[in-house]
Design a protein around this motif. Structure first.
Motif, PDB file in Angstrom:
ATOM      1  N   ILE A   1       0.831  -1.360   0.226  1.00 29.79           N
ATOM      2  CA  ILE A   1      -0.038   0.008  -0.026  1.00 29.79           C
ATOM      3  C   ILE A   1       0.995   1.380  -0.019  1.00 29.79           C
ATOM      4  CG2 ILE A   1      -1.529   1.172   1.449  1.00 29.79           C
ATOM      5  CD1 ILE A   1      -2.898  -0.773  -0.084  1.00 29.79           C
ATOM      6  N   LEU A   2       1.862   1.071   0.826  1.00 31.05           N
ATOM      7  CA  LEU A   2       2.837   2.408   0.844  1.00 31.05           C
ATOM      8  C   LEU A   2       3.432   2.467  -0.237  1.00 31.05           C
ATOM      9  CD1 LEU A   2       4.298   1.800   4.681  1.00 31.05           C
ATOM     10  CD2 LEU A   2       2.597   3.699   3.760  1.00 31.05           C
ATOM     11  N   ILE A   3       3.913   1.621  -1.138  1.00 29.11           N
ATOM     12  CA  ILE A   3       4.655   1.896  -2.336  1.00 29.11           C
ATOM     13  C   ILE A   3       3.702   2.281  -3.322  1.00 29.11           C
ATOM     14  CG2 ILE A   3       5.571   0.235  -4.336  1.00 29.11           C
ATOM     15  CD1 ILE A   3       6.746  -1.624  -1.863  1.00 29.11           C
ATOM     16  N   ALA A   4       2.159   1.848  -3.363  1.00 26.03           N
ATOM     17  CA  ALA A   4       1.569   2.308  -4.354  1.00 26.03           C
ATOM     18  C   ALA A   4       1.227   3.625  -3.919  1.00 26.03           C
ATOM     19  CB  ALA A   4       0.314   1.417  -4.403  1.00 26.03           C
ATOM     20  N   VAL A   5       1.227   4.134  -2.939  1.00 30.24           N
ATOM     21  CA  VAL A   5       0.901   5.618  -2.678  1.00 30.24           C
ATOM     22  C   VAL A   5       2.048   6.537  -2.970  1.00 30.24           C
ATOM     23  CG1 VAL A   5       0.558   7.250  -0.737  1.00 30.24           C
ATOM     24  CG2 VAL A   5      -0.637   5.152  -0.751  1.00 30.24           C
ATOM     25  N   ALA A   6       3.226   5.807  -3.052  1.00 27.15           N
ATOM     26  CA  ALA A   6       4.676   6.652  -3.228  1.00 27.15           C
ATOM     27  C   ALA A   6       4.523   6.797  -4.650  1.00 27.15           C
ATOM     28  CB  ALA A   6       5.632   5.824  -2.625  1.00 27.15           C
ATOM     29  N   ILE A   7       4.205   5.626  -5.379  1.00 25.01           N
ATOM     30  CA  ILE A   7       4.152   5.608  -6.996  1.00 25.01           C
ATOM     31  C   ILE A   7       3.304   6.813  -7.138  1.00 25.01           C
ATOM     32  CG2 ILE A   7       3.662   4.531  -9.098  1.00 25.01           C
ATOM     33  CD1 ILE A   7       4.727   1.871  -7.561  1.00 25.01           C
ATOM     34  N   ILE A   8       1.942   6.764  -6.877  1.00 24.09           N
ATOM     35  CA  ILE A   8       0.875   7.676  -7.248  1.00 24.09           C
ATOM     36  C   ILE A   8       1.358   9.139  -6.881  1.00 24.09           C
ATOM     37  CG2 ILE A   8      -1.503   8.459  -6.954  1.00 24.09           C
ATOM     38  CD1 ILE A   8      -2.082   5.576  -6.308  1.00 24.09           C
ATOM     39  N   ALA A   9       2.095   9.487  -5.728  1.00 21.75           N
ATOM     40  CA  ALA A   9       2.364  10.884  -5.553  1.00 21.75           C
ATOM     41  C   ALA A   9       3.707  11.377  -6.474  1.00 21.75           C
ATOM     42  CB  ALA A   9       3.192  10.704  -4.178  1.00 21.75           C
ATOM     43  N   VAL A  10       4.548  10.193  -7.031  1.00 22.57           N
ATOM     44  CA  VAL A  10       5.648  10.617  -7.710  1.00 22.57           C
ATOM     45  C   VAL A  10       5.099  10.823  -9.267  1.00 22.57           C
ATOM     46  CG1 VAL A  10       7.642   9.848  -9.007  1.00 22.57           C
ATOM     47  CG2 VAL A  10       7.436   9.380  -6.546  1.00 22.57           C
ATOM     48  N   LEU A  11       4.027  10.107  -9.496  1.00 22.67           N
ATOM     49  CA  LEU A  11       3.523  10.342 -10.779  1.00 22.67           C
ATOM     50  C   LEU A  11       2.576  11.508 -10.832  1.00 22.67           C
ATOM     51  CD1 LEU A  11       2.324   6.917 -11.629  1.00 22.67           C
ATOM     52  CD2 LEU A  11       4.141   7.925 -12.858  1.00 22.67           C
ATOM     53  N   GLY A  12       1.976  11.824  -9.887  1.00 17.13           N
ATOM     54  CA  GLY A  12       1.273  13.121  -9.737  1.00 17.13           C
ATOM     55  C   GLY A  12       2.222  14.301  -9.868  1.00 17.13           C
ATOM     56  N   TYR A  13       3.334  14.428  -9.038  1.00 12.09           N
ATOM     57  CA  TYR A  13       4.469  15.534  -9.134  1.00 12.09           C
ATOM     58  C   TYR A  13       4.847  15.607 -10.560  1.00 12.09           C
ATOM     59  CZ  TYR A  13       8.694  17.694  -8.116  1.00 12.09           C
ATOM     60  OH  TYR A  13       9.616  18.778  -7.978  1.00 12.09           O
ATOM     61  N   LEU A  14       5.268  14.505 -11.175  1.00 11.80           N
ATOM     62  CA  LEU A  14       5.804  14.590 -12.421  1.00 11.80           C
ATOM     63  C   LEU A  14       4.803  15.034 -13.544  1.00 11.80           C
ATOM     64  CD1 LEU A  14       7.781  11.137 -12.745  1.00 11.80           C
ATOM     65  CD2 LEU A  14       8.785  13.653 -12.344  1.00 11.80           C
ATOM     66  N   PHE A  15       3.534  14.858 -13.254  1.00 12.95           N
ATOM     67  CA  PHE A  15       2.334  15.305 -14.185  1.00 12.95           C
ATOM     68  C   PHE A  15       2.309  16.770 -14.007  1.00 12.95           C
ATOM     69  CE2 PHE A  15      -2.051  16.420 -14.870  1.00 12.95           C
ATOM     70  CZ  PHE A  15      -2.232  15.971 -16.179  1.00 12.95           C
ATOM     71  N   MET A  16       2.379  17.238 -12.763  1.00 11.69           N
ATOM     72  CA  MET A  16       1.894  18.711 -12.488  1.00 11.69           C
ATOM     73  C   MET A  16       3.228  19.424 -13.191  1.00 11.69           C
ATOM     74  SD  MET A  16      -0.931  19.008 -11.282  1.00 11.69           S
ATOM     75  CE  MET A  16      -0.701  20.906 -10.775  1.00 11.69           C
ATOM     76  N   HIS A  17       4.409  18.928 -13.124  1.00  8.74           N
ATOM     77  CA  HIS A  17       5.256  19.479 -13.642  1.00  8.74           C
ATOM     78  C   HIS A  17       5.425  19.433 -15.063  1.00  8.74           C
ATOM     79  CE1 HIS A  17       8.636  20.849 -10.595  1.00  8.74           C
ATOM     80  NE2 HIS A  17       7.663  20.111  -9.954  1.00  8.74           N
TER      81      HIS A  17
END
Length: 207
Positions: free
Chosen positions: A16-32
């Motif tokens: 679960i933690l790994i999945a949340v981290a991946i989503i956070a990273v993808l969201g950060y990259l998408f916003m940039h």
């Protein structure tokens, strides 16, 4: 391992933690990525283009990565040089993105001419709005004896009388000759004898 034990196991929470981290990273990259593609935060202040020629406008906007579109020329305005910008949209100081088009209007080379309307025997209050609607200005107002108070009797430009249909340049000042409303009803050419009081004739006959 049963489902219940799996949902309460360390492995499940780790995933679960790994999945949340991946989503956070993808969201950060998408916003940039979104910020980069839309130039968010990278805005340019529109310069004041008024009184510049079209060639000067092109050179100035090229240096700012902006473009322009010439809409049309407008009636000549004496406060601006010939063929210079008199109007722009967006207005100076507006923040825009790179590549934005600035719409401009250019001053004409000189005043265009208009035909003098028929203002004779119209009132002053009727005549002035008509002149202004044609781009003409009110000049000197002169009064002469006439029964029609504030009625237009003559139109003049630079000392010469104007006829309906004569052409003058826009912004010209048109002088108006108006009636003062004080003229006598009596015809000055009428013989003095005809103005005698009826009682006087009777007195003469009796004598």
């Amino acid at each position: 391992m049963s489902l219940r034990k799996y949902l309460t196991s360390r492995v499940f929470f780790t995933q679960i933690l790994i999945a949340v981290a991946i989503i956070a990273v993808l969201g950060y990259l998408f916003m940039h990525w979104l910020t980069f593609t839309t130039d968010h935060g990278h805005e340019i202040e529109v310069p004041d283009l008024r009184k510049l020629t079209e060639e000067q406008v092109e050179a100035k906007l090229d240096g700012l990565d902006l473009d322009y579109v010439l809409l049309d020329s407008v009636d000549y305005r004496s406060g601006f040089p010939k063929f210079s910008v008199v109007e722009q949209d967006p207005s100076p100081g507006t923040k825009v993105k790179v590549g934005r088009k600035i719409y401009i209007k250019i001053n004409a080379s000189g005043f265009s001419s208009v035909r003098i309307p028929d203002l004779i025997e119209k009132t002053y209050r009727e005549a002035i709005p008509t002149l202004k609607a044609l781009g003409l200005e009110e000049g000197t107002i002169t009064y002469i004896p006439n029964l029609g108070k504030d009625m237009v009797l003559e139109m003049r430009y630079k000392g010469r009388n104007l006829k309906v249909g004569d052409r003058v340049l826009k912004s010209s000042k048109i002088d108006l000759v108006l009636g003062d409303g004080k003229a006598s009803y009596l015809d000055e050419s009428q013989p003095a004898d005809s103005l005698a009081v009826p009682g006087d004739e009777k007195t003469a006959n009796e004598q």
